[in-house]
Design an enzyme around this catalytic site. Structure first.
Site, PDB file in Angstrom:
ATOM      1  N   SER A   1     104.438 -71.246 -77.962  1.00 17.31           N
ATOM      2  CA  SER A   1     105.562 -70.490 -77.397  1.00 17.31           C
ATOM      3  C   SER A   1     105.982 -71.062 -76.059  1.00 17.31           C
ATOM      4  CB  SER A   1     105.130 -69.024 -77.213  1.00 17.31           C
ATOM      5  OG  SER A   1     106.073 -68.319 -76.428  1.00 17.31           O
TER       6      SER A   1
ATOM      7  N   LYS B   1      98.150 -68.205 -76.389  1.00 14.49           N
ATOM      8  CA  LYS B   1      98.855 -69.426 -76.825  1.00 14.49           C
ATOM      9  C   LYS B   1      98.387 -70.614 -75.974  1.00 14.49           C
ATOM     10  CE  LYS B   1     101.608 -67.637 -79.979  1.00 14.49           C
ATOM     11  NZ  LYS B   1     101.384 -67.920 -81.399  1.00 14.49           N
TER      12      LYS B   1
ATOM     13  N   TYR C   1      99.091 -62.140 -74.405  1.00 12.97           N
ATOM     14  CA  TYR C   1      99.642 -62.814 -75.596  1.00 12.97           C
ATOM     15  C   TYR C   1      99.935 -64.279 -75.256  1.00 12.97           C
ATOM     16  CZ  TYR C   1     103.418 -64.819 -78.287  1.00 12.97           C
ATOM     17  OH  TYR C   1     104.194 -65.708 -78.988  1.00 12.97           O
TER      18      TYR C   1
HETATM   19  C1  WQD Z   1     115.238 -60.989 -74.629  1.00 17.81           C
HETATM   20  C2  WQD Z   1     116.139 -60.418 -73.535  1.00 17.81           C
HETATM   21  C3  WQD Z   1     115.178 -58.602 -72.318  1.00 17.81           C
HETATM   22  C4  WQD Z   1     115.133 -55.697 -75.579  1.00 17.81           C
HETATM   23  C5  WQD Z   1     109.683 -62.558 -76.169  1.00 17.81           C
HETATM   24  C6  WQD Z   1     108.325 -63.140 -75.942  1.00 17.81           C
HETATM   25  C7  WQD Z   1     108.314 -64.574 -76.392  1.00 17.81           C
HETATM   26  C8  WQD Z   1     108.748 -64.662 -77.831  1.00 17.81           C
HETATM   27  C9  WQD Z   1     110.135 -64.059 -77.984  1.00 17.81           C
HETATM   28  C10 WQD Z   1     106.937 -64.653 -79.395  1.00 17.81           C
HETATM   29  C11 WQD Z   1     115.353 -60.099 -72.265  1.00 17.81           C
HETATM   30  C12 WQD Z   1     116.418 -58.168 -73.089  1.00 17.81           C
HETATM   31  C13 WQD Z   1     115.278 -56.872 -74.838  1.00 17.81           C
HETATM   32  C14 WQD Z   1     115.953 -54.576 -75.286  1.00 17.81           C
HETATM   33  C15 WQD Z   1     117.021 -55.831 -73.553  1.00 17.81           C
HETATM   34  N1  WQD Z   1     107.830 -63.981 -78.660  1.00 17.81           N
HETATM   35  N2  WQD Z   1     116.217 -56.915 -73.859  1.00 17.81           N
HETATM   36  N3  WQD Z   1     116.872 -54.693 -74.289  1.00 17.81           N
HETATM   37  O1  WQD Z   1     111.171 -61.353 -73.746  1.00 17.81           O
HETATM   38  O2  WQD Z   1     112.684 -63.391 -74.002  1.00 17.81           O
HETATM   39  O3  WQD Z   1     110.610 -63.236 -75.360  1.00 17.81           O
HETATM   40  O4  WQD Z   1     110.046 -62.700 -77.529  1.00 17.81           O
HETATM   41  O5  WQD Z   1     106.765 -65.845 -79.439  1.00 17.81           O
HETATM   42  O6  WQD Z   1     107.000 -65.079 -76.270  1.00 17.81           O
HETATM   43  O7  WQD Z   1     108.066 -63.109 -74.564  1.00 17.81           O
HETATM   44  O8  WQD Z   1     112.517 -61.719 -75.865  1.00 17.81           O
HETATM   45  O9  WQD Z   1     113.935 -60.242 -77.238  1.00 17.81           O
HETATM   46  O10 WQD Z   1     112.082 -59.198 -75.845  1.00 17.81           O
HETATM   47  O11 WQD Z   1     114.123 -60.113 -74.739  1.00 17.81           O
HETATM   48  O12 WQD Z   1     117.863 -55.895 -72.665  1.00 17.81           O
HETATM   49  O13 WQD Z   1     115.853 -53.495 -75.923  1.00 17.81           O
HETATM   50  O14 WQD Z   1     116.678 -59.199 -74.004  1.00 17.81           O
HETATM   51  O15 WQD Z   1     115.168 -58.007 -71.020  1.00 17.81           O
HETATM   52  O16 WQD Z   1     116.164 -60.408 -71.163  1.00 17.81           O
HETATM   53  P1  WQD Z   1     111.769 -62.393 -74.608  1.00 17.81           P
HETATM   54  P2  WQD Z   1     113.139 -60.251 -75.977  1.00 17.81           P
END
Ligand code: WQD
Length: 340
Positions: A124, A154, A150
């Protein structure tokens, strides 16, 4: 060539199975269904057109894992199996370290015993850590610690693989660093199927679009980005799956240790994603701005040049296709896979 796909009943694993079969590989799928179900296996088999072998197994059980390598002649492993909820890992870190490390170590021990020498790892972008310059480049040293247990699992498995390559002549380890996987198979038959309230943006937006949730909460609109919301490198899961097929070519070249980003090289904001999804589902989606989520970085995306140069792989699908494909999956399966 027979590939063991651990976690192959899961979101990325199932999409990768389809691309592997399409590319002419034989596959064996192992999964413990902690994040999936038999219906996903049935549908993946149908989409592959192959009734591939499936084993429901806890890979932290070394004896069971060893028996898997006795039963099937495995040439390489693509290792997706692992717990992957960032927020949950902060609450139950020991469960994450135990599960993710033990399953990887169990597979690697069985590989050594059965002289299987190729391992592709589902890593990741989180391993770059908060200090890495954007775009993230494979030459950037990994962080000493990531934002979550998590992410640390990795990081630790990457170190385990680096040491394994040094210790075992002819061992190949490919570390694929994913950015933000989203999207679904164009058939709408398989897709991301999170249990409970989704933590990630795309499944949450999709559930608002089908009416399972009532409002999108955008975590922060005061970031130093063009529209104030966070930017991420969203990559279609089918492009990601094709990246794994491309990585197997590297294995055949006896690459030793090979590290590669799988991303598009473009940043998309939360607001842009919400608007794109509104276009896909044909209705304005309700959203409100909420406080920032702890641990979120304002913006990061991949430098995809190395994957193009080394694998001849480039992500092809854009944001609108990602949203269209998720909408087709979610609207056909508003409650996800029917439970067994
Ligand atoms: C994306 C953006 C949130 C939900 C994570 C893991 C990463 C990988 C992918 C596994 C951020 C915003 C989110 C919501 C929002 N996982 N958001 N409202 O955090 O970039 O990555 O998932 O491999 O390791 O860290 O992805 O989709 O959670 O968030 O505003 O209800 O969407 O703040 O800016 P993230 P995400």
């Amino acid at each position: 060539m027979t590939i063991l796909v651990t976690g192959g009943a899961g979101y990325i694993g199932s999409h990768t199975c389809i691309e592997l079969v399409e590319a002419g590989y034989d596959i064996v799928v192992a999964d413990n269904f902690v994040n999936s179900c038999m219906e996903a296996v049935h549908r993946t088999r149908k989409l592959c057109g192959v009734d591939f072998p499936f084993e429901q197994i806890d890979l932290t059980d070394y004896e069971a894992t060893d028996r898997l390598f006795d039963k099937y002649k495995i040439d390489a492993v693509i290792h997706f199996a692992g717990l992957k909820a960032v927020g949950e890992s902060v609450k139950i870190p020991v469960t994450y370290y135990r599960n993710n490390l033990d399953s990887a170590l169990s597979v690697l021990e069985a590989m050594k015993k059965h002289e299987v020498k190729s391992f592709i790892f589902s890593s990741s972008a989180t391993v770059y850590g908060p200090e890495a310059p954007v775009p993230y480049n494979e030459a950037t040293p990994v962080s000493r610690s990531t934002a979550s247990p998590y992410g640390n699992t990795k990081l630790m498995i990457e170190y385990i693989l680096k040491d394994t390559v040094k210790a075992i002549p002819g061992f190949n380890a490919v570390l694929l660093r994913y950015f933000n996987p989203v999207g679904a198979h164009a058939s709408g038959e398989i897709g991301e199927n999170p249990t409970g309230i989704p933590n990630n943006l795309m499944p949450y937006v999709a559930q608002v679009a089908v009416g399972k949730l009532d409002m999108i909460h955008i975590f922060g609109n005061d970031y130093d980005t063009p529209d104030g919301t966070c930017q991420r490198d969203y990559i279609h899961v089918v492009d990601l799956a094709k990246g794994h097929v491309a990585a197997l070519k590297k294995v055949k070249e006896n690459c030793g240790l090979f590290v590669c980003n799988l991303g598009t090289g473009k940043g998309t904001s939360v607001l842009e994603m919400v608007k794109a999804f509104s276009r896909s589902c044909g209705k304005e989606l309700p959203y409100e701005f909420a406080p920032r989520r702890e641990g979120d970085l304002p913006a990061f995306w991949a430098d995809p040049a190395f994957a193009k140069e080394q694998l001849g792989w480039v992500a092809e699908k854009g944001i609108q296709e990602m949203c269209d494909d998720v909408w087709r999956w979610q609207s056909k399966n508003p409650d996800g896979f029917p439970q067994d």
